[in-house]
Design an enzyme around this catalytic site. Structure first.
Site, mmCIF file in Angstrom:
data_model
loop_
_atom_site.group_PDB
_atom_site.id
_atom_site.type_symbol
_atom_site.label_atom_id
_atom_site.label_comp_id
_atom_site.label_asym_id
_atom_site.label_seq_id
_atom_site.Cartn_x
_atom_site.Cartn_y
_atom_site.Cartn_z
ATOM 1 C CG ASP A 30 -7.512 -5.393 4.557
ATOM 2 O OD1 ASP A 30 -7.168 -5.552 5.720
ATOM 3 O OD2 ASP A 30 -7.550 -4.285 4.001
ATOM 4 C CD GLU B 287 -9.828 -1.146 8.024
ATOM 5 O OE1 GLU B 287 -8.919 -1.723 8.648
ATOM 6 O OE2 GLU B 287 -9.711 -0.758 6.847
ATOM 7 C CD GLU C 3 -3.003 -1.084 2.244
ATOM 8 O OE1 GLU C 3 -2.719 -0.619 3.354
ATOM 9 O OE2 GLU C 3 -4.139 -1.501 1.936
HETATM 10 C C1 BDP Z 1 -6.192 -2.066 5.901
HETATM 11 C C2 BDP Z 1 -6.486 -0.708 6.440
HETATM 12 C C3 BDP Z 1 -5.323 0.247 6.353
HETATM 13 C C4 BDP Z 1 -4.081 -0.424 6.956
HETATM 14 C C5 BDP Z 1 -3.850 -1.759 6.277
HETATM 15 C C6 BDP Z 1 -2.721 -2.546 6.896
HETATM 16 O O1 BDP Z 1 -7.559 -0.173 5.706
HETATM 17 O O2 BDP Z 1 -5.668 1.411 7.018
HETATM 18 O O3 BDP Z 1 -2.984 0.398 6.812
HETATM 19 O O4 BDP Z 1 -4.986 -2.569 6.401
HETATM 20 O O5 BDP Z 1 -3.022 -3.499 7.602
HETATM 21 O O6 BDP Z 1 -7.207 -2.913 6.350
HETATM 22 O O7 BDP Z 1 -1.562 -2.244 6.695
#
Ligand code: BDP
Length: 720
Positions: A387, A415, A314
């Site tokens: 996720d 989340e 990401e």
């Molecule tokens: C996702 C979240 C994000 C996190 C990412 C992670 O939306 O904010 O940074 O996981 O785990 O679920 O690195």
């Protein structure tokens, strides 16, 4: 003139009722499960008083002091009487003797052969009878064992346990039981829904907030022994000398509670914080930079735990930016941490933005590195391959990397599960994952056995939970959010505990000891996970949530995940589709691959299910979808009914807060149901069966609600 009398009478009646049901009127949730309210059951209280009101804690260390204070505080609260503390064994016999193994008198030690089995952090709790006198011994292998033993005794009493049944050796099944805070240095919390970060960076290191101590107590009480203080999307700033001083101040607070501090680090830190032009892990100057930085940390924090790294995920920097591998990156840092016994935790959460099926990415990227990581590296893998969705099958990486220490990452913060507004008890999710059979070494190769090392013999074991804690007075926003923190920690200590037992413990310690109420609240908790899955993403559907903040429904923006069309719904991951099933071991692979044998809870995860596919219930898939969404909403209403019935037994402030939140949850469950069904209906062209109530919301409402919820501030820096 009559009024004051009525008022006094009213207050008297209220106090009597609350006393009877073990409710503390002033309870605002701050004390979590460590309230230590006086035991209501008089008989039980007297039994405990008889057995426990004289204590003797042997040994002298800051940690032993903490254990002594906790025991005094807990017992005097629970028994409703001051506790007599003896300073040596020469005085009158003590009801409870607490000690580490090394301070235990030899003549007692020789009577307790079980002590031979004590390992790091473990303890023996045992009643020893000498003539007419019975003494309860809590013997810890080390200071940590003593502290855990004390909390165990207090929990036993808080939950009305039988002291005659207490003898047992306790040890953690996992070495590292961690909380990951996604806290930013500016005080915000990524995906945090309980206020701001509890770390007051601007006040540290000078000022130690009392919350740090209560946080440590709460964690120690459930066995958490490691915390990552900052967000995985890490700011390089955390490694500056200024911040290391602040981190040291926290580490100094946590040490006596057996909690080690870790930091999430940004892989590009050398580039950002120095004149170096690169962060290439094989570059000697880069290595030297990390070496110096690590030395500086250990100089201030000798028991510093290590680093957690989110790399090449990401948009975060990582070794691949320089043509290097995950193993190159992880091993460089691990080598430098090793002289200090430090640990390097590398996250397996990676995916390529444009991959047609991103659930395959982590396995494809990491499996080839099995056996390539140094012994002090732990690979931290999210429970599912996508996720933190409400429901996912377990990640196929579990079991597939026998030569790698792999630890579990769960999300405690909600989340994708209604933030801190919806009541969802997550122990059900955790248990479902832990008990899933990977078949890595044949039947019985559960995920739990992979991560505790008993299946494949990994050296390091652990679990990480993304914290749901913030500055909210009650720590977690939703009063029931506390239960998820609690259950997570207890499961990290012993994954064999049941979701039901943990719910009951938490209720008794936190909310009420009223038996009628316990039954109802437990039912709410144990069913809540099934309800939310049903009103959000039933039958293996996934990521139907709003883009960005992930709160409400937005299935129309999530076509790449659900693939709805005129034929059906769901992602074909069978061998005829993306073939993600191939990452699982047989026979699980075959069972997932075949629509007839695939567990229905994952059916749309692995298959593009025809609308008319006949389900086990005899309903068509479309009908089952309707059934599930309506069932989820009904479930929330059932929770409301249960809650109404426990009004007498919980603190009024907690009661009304939960009541209000359940009202919102009901309305939002309907919103999810109506939005998803009306959208999928555009493809199925089938009507919602007559027997169900009419939708509450229409297209216009969805648009309005969607734009209203856009104002939610809970964006993360990573995932869209
Ligand atoms: C996702 C979240 C994000 C996190 C990412 C992670 O939306 O904010 O940074 O996981 O785990 O679920 O690195």
């Amino acid at each position: 003139m009559q009024k004051p009398i009525y008022f006094i009478l009213y207050i008297f009646i209220l106090l009597t009722i609350s006393f009877k049901h073990g409710i503390c009127k002033a309870d605002d949730g701050y004390n979590l499960w460590l309230r230590y309210e006086q035991i209501q059951d008089e008989q039980y209280r007297n039994t405990c008083k008889g057995a426990l009101n004289t204590i003797c804690v042997l040994g002298h260390s800051p940690a032993i002091e903490v254990a002594r204070r906790e025991l005094e505080r807990g017992l005097s609260g629970l028994l409703g009487t001051p506790i007599k503390t003896l300073s040596s064994l020469l005085e009158t016999p003590a009801g409870v003797i607490v000690t580490t193994l090394k301070d235990l008198p030899n003549e007692v030690a020789s009577q307790l052969p079980e002590l031979m089995q004590l390992q790091k952090e473990s303890f023996l709790i045992k009643q020893v009878k000498r003539g007419k006198v019975t003494t309860l011994y809590i013997v810890g292998k080390d200071d940590a064992g003593v502290l855990y033993g004390v909390f165990h005794l207090l929990r036993t009493i808080q939950t009305g346990g039988d002291l005659d049944d207490i003898d047992q050796l306790h040890f953690p099944k996992l070495q590292w039981r961690m909380l990951n805070h996604w806290d930013n240095l500016n005080g915000t919390v990524e995906r945090g829904y309980a206020g701001l970060s509890i770390w007051k960076w601007d006040e540290l290191p000078e000022k130690i907030d009392v919350r740090y101590i209560d946080y440590a107590r709460a964690n120690a009480s459930i066995g958490i022994n490691g915390v990552v203080l900052n967000n995985v999307n890490a700011s390089p700033q955390i490694l500056t000398p200024e911040y290391i001083e602040k981190v040291k101040a926290l580490a100094d607070v946590f040490r006596v509670y057996n909690i080690r501090v870790f930091l999430a680090v940004n892989f590009a830190s050398p580039k950002v914080l120095s004149a170096l032009q690169t962060a290439d892990p094989l570059n000697p100057d880069v290595k030297m930079w990390w070496k110096d930085r690590i030395a500086a940390i250990y100089q201030r924090i000798p028991d510093f735990g290590g680093f957690l790294v989110k790399a090449n995920s990401e948009g975060q920097p990582g070794p691949q930016d320089y043509g290097r591998t995950h193993a190159d990156g992880a091993n460089m840092l691990a080598t430098l941490l090793k002289p200090y016994n430090g640990i390097l935790i590398w996250r397996a959460f990676v995916y390529k933005a444009h991959n047609p099926d991103r659930v395959k990415d982590a396995y494809d990227e990491f499996k080839p590195f099995d056996g390539k990581f140094l012994p002090n590296v732990m690979l931290q893998t999210k429970n599912g391959p996508l996720d933190f969705q409400p429901k996912e099958p377990f990640s196929p990486l579990f079991g597939a990397m026998p030569h790698t220490s792999q630890i579990m990452e769960f999300q405690i913060t909600q989340e994708y599960l209604g933030f801190s507004t919806h009541l969802v008890y997550l122990a059900s999710l955790y248990k479902e994952v832990l008990e899933s059979d990977t078949y890595a070494n044949g039947e019985g190769s559960t995920v739990a056995r992979v991560i505790d090392g008993s299946l494949q013999g990994q050296r390091l074991t652990g679990m990480a939970g993304v914290a749901n804690i913030g500055t909210a007075r009650n720590w977690t926003g939703h009063p029931f959010g506390q239960a998820n923190w609690y259950a997570y920690g207890r499961l990290a200590w012993n994954h064999q505990l049941s979701a039901e037992q943990l719910a009951e413990e938490w209720i008794r310690m936190t909310l009420t000891t009223d038996t009628f109420a316990i039954v109802r609240i437990k039912a709410m908790m144990l069913n809540s996970y099934g309800y939310i899955v049903n009103y959000q993403t039933p039958l293996g559907l996934t990521v139907l949530s709003s883009v960005g903040h992930h709160y409400g429904p937005q299935p129309w923006a999530r076509k790449s995940f659900h693939k709805a069309d005129a034929n059906g719904l769901g992602f074909d991951r069978s061998l005829r589709g993306s073939a993600a099933v191939a990452q699982y071991f047989p026979p699980i692979r075959d069972s997932f691959d075949n629509i007839a044998t695939c567990p229905e809870k994952y059916i749309a995860w692995f298959h593009h299910v025809p609308w008319d596919h006949v389900m086990k219930s005899g309903r068509t898939f479309w009908e089952e979808l309707c059934f599930s969404y309506y069932n989820g909403v009904e479930g929330v209403r059932r929770m409301q009914k249960n809650w109404e019935q426990v009004r007498h037994a919980v603190a009024p402030a907690v009661y009304s807060r939960v009541e209000k939140l359940l009202e919102i949850q009901e309305d939002e469950a309907v919103w999810w149901r109506d939005a998803c069904l009306s959208y999928f209906n555009e493809f199925s062209k089938k009507t919602i069966p007559e027997m169900y109530e009419k939708p509450r919301y229409n297209q216009k409402d969805f648009k309005r609600k969607e734009s209203e919820s856009k104002s939610l501030r809970h964006y993360g820096t990573g995932y869209p």
